[in-house]
Design a protein around this motif. Structure first.
Motif, PDB file in Angstrom:
ATOM      1  N   VAL A  83      56.716 -15.890  18.948  1.00  0.00           N
ATOM      2  CA  VAL A  83      55.893 -15.990  17.740  1.00  0.00           C
ATOM      3  C   VAL A  83      54.439 -16.283  18.074  1.00  0.00           C
ATOM      4  N   ASP A 119      64.132 -11.113  13.783  1.00  0.00           N
ATOM      5  CA  ASP A 119      63.653 -12.430  14.200  1.00  0.00           C
ATOM      6  C   ASP A 119      62.435 -12.909  13.419  1.00  0.00           C
ATOM      7  N   ARG A 120      61.574 -11.968  12.999  1.00  0.00           N
ATOM      8  CA  ARG A 120      60.298 -12.370  12.394  1.00  0.00           C
ATOM      9  C   ARG A 120      60.083 -11.813  10.990  1.00  0.00           C
TER      10      ARG A 120
END
Length: 207
Positions: free
Chosen positions: A91, A127-128
């Motif tokens: 991230v 995931d994001r």
């Protein structure tokens, strides 16, 4: 960095974490004991070169690899082994890209293939919650779509010319030395990113 107006990023090993050993081990488990002779990080054989320049379809690629694996191996097992190298998007790196967009023209230049593009974008969504890595860039250049690949100079010249970029005002970041060498020979400023360093060591994210 004062004169830098544009930044071209490599993808694998720079933004996306990858581990080639995972794919090597996955193919060994499928009976391919000489996988390093078929593919390496720096120079693939013709099959992989052709996949990365869009000259062969994913079906042809899987069919060709099927000649080396043990009998009875399913196509989806071959694809899973090929994708095993693709890990995650930290991230912090995505945050850095988002901040850099406010200061520089950002581009992505990646040697990749249609099989991997689908999977790493799926990873990013999973995931994001983001649909595509391309959202961070003015334009993303993938070798299989443009029919050229690093370290050949034509793909760098293509990116520069299409976007009106001056080499001296452009920074290129890649983890593979031959790719860096070609860019530097064209007058592009370069950073050879070597583990354990990451782009977070180059661009400190602001709070």
């Amino acid at each position: 960095m004062q004169q830098i107006q544009n930044i071209i990023f490599d993808l694998g090993g720079v933004i996306l974490n990858i581990d080639y050993r995972r794919t090597e081990n996955a193919f060994k488990a499928l009976g391919v004991q000489n996988f390093n002779e078929l593919y390496s990080q720096f120079k693939g054989n013709e099959l992989f070169d052709n996949l990365e320049t869009g000259k062969v379809s994913r079906e042809t690629f899987v069919s060709e690899l099927g000649k080396y694996v043990q009998p009875g191996t399913l196509d989806e097992d071959i694809i899973a082994a090929w994708n095993a190298m693709l890990l995650d998007f930290p991230v912090q790196r995505l945050q850095i890209l988002q901040q850099l967009k406010n200061q520089y023209r950002l581009f992505l230049l990646s040697n990749t293939n249609a099989i991997h593009v689908d999977v790493f974008n799926d990873i990013l969504m999973r995931d994001r919650g983001l649909p595509s890595i391309a959202i961070f860039f003015e334009k993303a250049y993938f070798s299989h779509e443009v029919g050229m690949r690093k370290p050949n100079s034509d793909i760098y010249e293509y990116v520069l010319n299409e976007n009106g970029l001056k080499p001296g005002e452009t920074l290129f970041i890649d983890d593979t030395l031959p790719n860096i060498t070609t860019a530097a020979a064209l007058g592009i400023q370069t950073i050879h990113l070597q583990a354990p360093k990451t782009i977070a060591d180059i661009f400190k994210p602001k709070d």
